[in-house]
Each structure stands twice: as C-alpha cells, then as structure tokens.
Design a protein around this motif. Structure first.
Motif, PDB file in Angstrom:
ATOM      1  N   LEU A   1      44.722  51.149  33.063  1.00  0.00           N
ATOM      2  CA  LEU A   1      45.318  50.481  32.141  1.00  0.00           C
ATOM      3  C   LEU A   1      46.140  51.083  31.165  1.00  0.00           C
ATOM      4  CD1 LEU A   1      42.539  47.707  31.430  1.00  0.00           C
ATOM      5  CD2 LEU A   1      44.190  47.623  33.442  1.00  0.00           C
ATOM      6  N   ALA A   2      47.514  51.143  31.260  1.00  0.00           N
ATOM      7  CA  ALA A   2      48.253  51.796  30.412  1.00  0.00           C
ATOM      8  C   ALA A   2      48.246  51.291  28.882  1.00  0.00           C
ATOM      9  CB  ALA A   2      49.877  51.761  31.001  1.00  0.00           C
ATOM     10  N   ALA A   3      48.697  52.011  28.305  1.00  0.00           N
ATOM     11  CA  ALA A   3      48.874  51.660  26.680  1.00  0.00           C
ATOM     12  C   ALA A   3      50.045  50.768  26.538  1.00  0.00           C
ATOM     13  CB  ALA A   3      48.882  52.906  25.665  1.00  0.00           C
ATOM     14  N   GLY A   4      50.313  50.120  25.372  1.00  0.00           N
ATOM     15  CA  GLY A   4      51.497  49.496  24.852  1.00  0.00           C
ATOM     16  C   GLY A   4      51.563  47.847  25.099  1.00  0.00           C
ATOM     17  N   ASP A   5      50.523  47.408  25.779  1.00  0.00           N
ATOM     18  CA  ASP A   5      50.448  45.647  25.968  1.00  0.00           C
ATOM     19  C   ASP A   5      48.670  45.364  25.559  1.00  0.00           C
ATOM     20  OD1 ASP A   5      53.040  44.908  26.664  1.00  0.00           O
ATOM     21  OD2 ASP A   5      52.653  45.930  28.514  1.00  0.00           O
ATOM     22  N   PRO A   6      48.778  44.228  24.989  1.00  0.00           N
ATOM     23  CA  PRO A   6      47.588  43.931  24.742  1.00  0.00           C
ATOM     24  C   PRO A   6      46.986  43.104  25.986  1.00  0.00           C
ATOM     25  CG  PRO A   6      49.182  42.189  24.019  1.00  0.00           C
ATOM     26  CD  PRO A   6      49.792  43.337  24.327  1.00  0.00           C
ATOM     27  N   ARG A   7      45.632  43.306  25.943  1.00  0.00           N
ATOM     28  CA  ARG A   7      44.779  42.945  27.136  1.00  0.00           C
ATOM     29  C   ARG A   7      43.510  42.293  26.913  1.00  0.00           C
ATOM     30  NH1 ARG A   7      47.418  47.567  29.144  1.00  0.00           N
ATOM     31  NH2 ARG A   7      48.485  47.435  30.972  1.00  0.00           N
ATOM     32  N   ILE A   8      43.047  41.258  27.664  1.00  0.00           N
ATOM     33  CA  ILE A   8      41.694  41.219  27.577  1.00  0.00           C
ATOM     34  C   ILE A   8      41.206  41.214  28.971  1.00  0.00           C
ATOM     35  CG2 ILE A   8      40.234  38.823  27.661  1.00  0.00           C
ATOM     36  CD1 ILE A   8      41.987  37.584  25.742  1.00  0.00           C
ATOM     37  N   VAL A   9      39.991  41.985  29.081  1.00  0.00           N
ATOM     38  CA  VAL A   9      39.193  42.470  30.254  1.00  0.00           C
ATOM     39  C   VAL A   9      37.977  41.838  30.313  1.00  0.00           C
ATOM     40  CG1 VAL A   9      38.324  44.338  31.212  1.00  0.00           C
ATOM     41  CG2 VAL A   9      40.360  44.821  29.772  1.00  0.00           C
ATOM     42  N   PHE A  10      37.963  41.031  31.164  1.00  0.00           N
ATOM     43  CA  PHE A  10      36.760  40.224  31.805  1.00  0.00           C
ATOM     44  C   PHE A  10      36.181  40.405  33.035  1.00  0.00           C
ATOM     45  CE2 PHE A  10      35.042  36.107  33.219  1.00  0.00           C
ATOM     46  CZ  PHE A  10      33.961  35.765  32.147  1.00  0.00           C
ATOM     47  N   CYS A  11      34.713  40.820  33.025  1.00  0.00           N
ATOM     48  CA  CYS A  11      33.826  41.147  33.878  1.00  0.00           C
ATOM     49  C   CYS A  11      33.328  40.068  34.432  1.00  0.00           C
ATOM     50  CB  CYS A  11      32.940  42.236  33.608  1.00  0.00           C
ATOM     51  SG  CYS A  11      32.147  42.866  34.926  1.00  0.00           S
ATOM     52  N   THR A  12      33.480  39.616  35.791  1.00  0.00           N
ATOM     53  CA  THR A  12      33.211  38.553  36.573  1.00  0.00           C
ATOM     54  C   THR A  12      31.836  38.949  37.365  1.00  0.00           C
ATOM     55  OG1 THR A  12      34.748  38.647  38.222  1.00  0.00           O
ATOM     56  CG2 THR A  12      35.197  37.389  36.141  1.00  0.00           C
ATOM     57  N   ALA A  13      31.611  40.056  37.907  1.00  0.00           N
ATOM     58  CA  ALA A  13      30.529  40.642  38.631  1.00  0.00           C
ATOM     59  C   ALA A  13      30.320  41.894  38.588  1.00  0.00           C
ATOM     60  CB  ALA A  13      31.031  40.192  40.454  1.00  0.00           C
ATOM     61  N   GLY A  14      29.104  42.452  38.664  1.00  0.00           N
ATOM     62  CA  GLY A  14      28.684  43.791  38.507  1.00  0.00           C
ATOM     63  C   GLY A  14      28.965  44.132  37.313  1.00  0.00           C
TER      64      GLY A  14
END
Length: 414
Positions: A354-367
C-alpha cells in the motif's frame, strides 16, 4: 498506523452472534448487533488505539486534516474522511429505503435544521448534508432487493401469481412500460388504502399457492420472488412494502460479489453478512418494512424509477494475483480485496503493498495479517482493523500464517 476499534450499532434486524464472534466478544450478545462502523461519521466514529479510552477517528482527523487525509484530499473533502466502511450482519430484512443525491441531501438537511428538527429525532430524515451511494460486498451468501425490475419481467411475474387485481395492475404496467408506469404503480401501492390491505393479503396467499404447486423449472421461475413476498408478508402484515417487493430485482450475492447502489435506488437487504462502503452519510429515506420513521412523500422525491437489471460487481484484477478492486463511479471511496496466501507458487500472492499518500482503513475478515512499514508493524486478526493516515510510510501486508483476506478502503480516484 494505528489499531482501529469500530462502533457497534444495534438494530432489530441484526444478529446476536455474527459481530460478537467476528470481533472476539462474548456470543451471543445481549442485543441484536446489526452494523460495525469503521469511519469518522459524527454519529458514531471509530476509536483509534483503544476501544475504551482511545481518541475518536473524527477528532484525530479534525486535529490534523492535511496529515491524516493528505493535502489535496483535505481540501477536496473539506477536512472530512469522505467514506464510511461497515460490516452488516442482517438476520432479518432491513427497511425498504433509498438515499438522496448531494443536492437533495443539502436541501433536506438545511430544511430540517430550519424547522428545528433535532438531529437525534426519530422523525429526522436527513442526519447530514451528504449523499450516500454505497457498495456492498458479500462475506456470506447475501440476499437483497434492489432497483426496479425490467417492466416486461414484472408483468410476467404479476400475471403468474393468479390474482385478479394483479392482472389489472399488469395490464396497467404493460400499457406504460417505462419509468412513468413504474412510478404510477409504485405510488398507487405505497399510498394505498384499505383496498391495498386486501390486496396484500391476496398476494401473500397467492405466493403460498405458487410455491406449493408442482411446476416445471420454467414455470417456477419466480420462486425466490414469491418466497420473499411471503416472508415479508408474514413479518410485516399489511405493509405496502410486500407489494413493492414484486417490482424490485431479487438478487443473490455469493461471497466476494458486490452490488453498487447509486443515489435514488430503492432497496432492501434481506439477510447475510457483508462489507459495505459508502459516502460518509447516515441519510435514509424509508418506505416500509420497518417500525422506524417512514416518509413516503420525501421518498418519492428522491427515487429513481428507471427499470432495469442490477449488475453484480465483481472485483477486477490490476495485474497482481492477490489484489482485486471493486470499480464504482464514486470519488469518495474505493474498495479493494486482498487474498494473501503463502501456499501459492507465485510469490506476489503472499504480499501486498500500500503506497503512501492516501488515507486507508484496513480490515481483516479471515485469517490474520501483519502490516509492516519502516520502524513499525501491526498484526490484525479476523475482525480487527487499522487506520493508515496519508502521512504513513508505505505498508506491506503479509499473512501471519498461511492465508488472510483483507479489505482496504480508501478515497476514490474519480
């Protein structure tokens, strides 16, 4: 990057087990839990670092909009995070509803403010001044009603149920097989009188007959539609939404498949678990199938009555085996699914960047997955999420064990 703790929303249609188990809390929960909000909407912002004492994501962004969102995004979206990520756990049908476009939302919000309607009033239609296009992606099999069906197909369905009044409605619709005809029949049913109540009962009985009659596969093509109307009629007796369901596309999403809903699209999610991303808004105009506030005149102002199919959105690859992007026309959001798997021979399948420069929400759904950037790392198990501000260095994701499924929400490029 920081761990993010979502806000649980309790509604009658929610599940006592899905969100509790997903987030590692005691199951079953005391109340039905319907939605997990991962965002910065003022109504229920997620919290950064600690669920109890951590600061809200809304306050984090407000304190440093340029650092959190990026300078261009902060200017473009007035210092606000423009998207809201959710998990839906529908054990019962949601209300029949639609959402306004930007102009309608601004006008409605200002009007209700001028009329002194409190923001927390049950009779409030517009909770904010933003539109609410949305994309839902199934985690389990997900059932929905969405968009007005092609008129020719609806005419066949109405005739197939064998109700004299529906036959007359079919003739009416066939004579004006366009959005005006759909609007006329919808308005007739949604604003109905005692005669409509009788028709609802007749339709429920007709659906029961239809489903109990021996038919070949061709003749029984509307089994899902009939079963849905029957279920809704049993749950919401005398509700005009039972009739309206006969006008809408009946859709089944398999895990990984999505459905995009633009402003004005009439829909009702029926059951299943899904990830949902939308413009950051809580504006809902309801037309039935709910004990909540229903405002039919306001709903009629925003509905798009154009008939047609609702295409399933399937994630498109970008050249890397594990990365799939769900394409929509919206500038506020973009959703990507990562399937990380160390067992594949292709090395690119086991990591994602994931490159820098943009806001992100990362959500794990399995594992479980490990997020790594220079000088920092964070492990997310299923049900856990993280906030990556625009100022965060580039991040690499890898499965903590063999496999992980991760959804990444960010601002769209449109």
């Amino acid at each position: 990057m920081n761990r993010l703790h979502g806000a649980i929303r309790s509604y009658d249609w929610g599940s006592h087990t899905v969100l509790a188990e997903l987030t590692g809390r005691p199951s079953p929960s005391d109340r039905p839990e319907a939605e997990l909000w991962l965002g910065a909407h003022p109504a229920d912002p997620a919290r950064v670092d600690d669920a109890a004492s951590g600061v809200s994501l809304l306050d984090v962004i407000s304190a440093d909009p340029h650092g959190q969102l990026g300078e261009a995004n902060a200017e473009r979206f007035r210092g606000r995070l423009p998207f809201l990520l959710k998990v839906l756990a529908a054990e019962e049908p949601l209300s029949l509803q639609a959402h306004p476009n930007s102009m309608q939302a601004r006008e409605g919000f200002e009007r209700e403010n001028a009329n002194g309607v409190p923001l927390d009033s049950p009779a409030r239609n517009y909770k904010d001044d933003n539109h609410k296009p949305e994309l839902v992606v199934a985690l389990t099999r997900f059932e929905a009603l969405a968009g007005f069906r092609d008129v020719r197909r609806t005419v066949v369905l109405l005739r197939a149920l064998g109700v004299a009044e529906l036959d007359r409605c079919a003739e009416q619709l066939a004579a004006q097989a366009d959005s005006s005809g759909v609007r006329a029949l919808f308005t007739q049913w949604i604003t109905g009188d005692e005669h409509s109540v009788t028709l609802i009962g007749d339709v429920v009985e007709a659906c029961q007959r239809y489903l109990s009659t021996e038919r070949d596969r061709v003749a029984w093509e509307f089994a899902a539609e009939a079963q849905t109307a029957l279920d809704l009629g049993n749950r919401y007796p005398n509700d005009p939404g039972v009739l309206i369901s006969l006008l809408l596309n009946r859709i089944t999403l398999e895990p990984g498949e999505g459905l995009f809903l633009a402003a004005g699209n009439l829909h009702a999610y029926l059951r299943g678990v899904a990830v949902e991303i939308m413009a950051s808004s809580d504006n809902v105009l309801r037309g039935g199938l709910t004990p909540k506030h229903v405002d039919v005149p306001e709903l009629l102002k925003v509905l798009d009555f154009r008939p047609g199919s609702m295409p399933v959105v399937r994630a498109d690859g970008d050249g890397r085996d594990n990365t799939r992007v769900y394409e929509t026309p919206e500038r506020e959001f973009e959703l990507t699914r990562l399937q990380l798997d160390t067992s594949r021979s292709n090395a690119s399948s086991s990591t994602a960047n994931l490159a820098a420069g943009d806001p992100r929400i990362v959500f794990c759904t399995a594992g479980s997955t490990i997020l790594s950037s220079p000088g920092a790392s964070l492990e997310l198990s299923a049900g856990q999420s993280a906030w990556l501000p625009a100022s965060n260095p580039a991040v690499t994701l890898a499965p903590a064990q063999q496999r992980a499924q991760v959804f990444v929400a960010t601002i769209g490029s449109g």
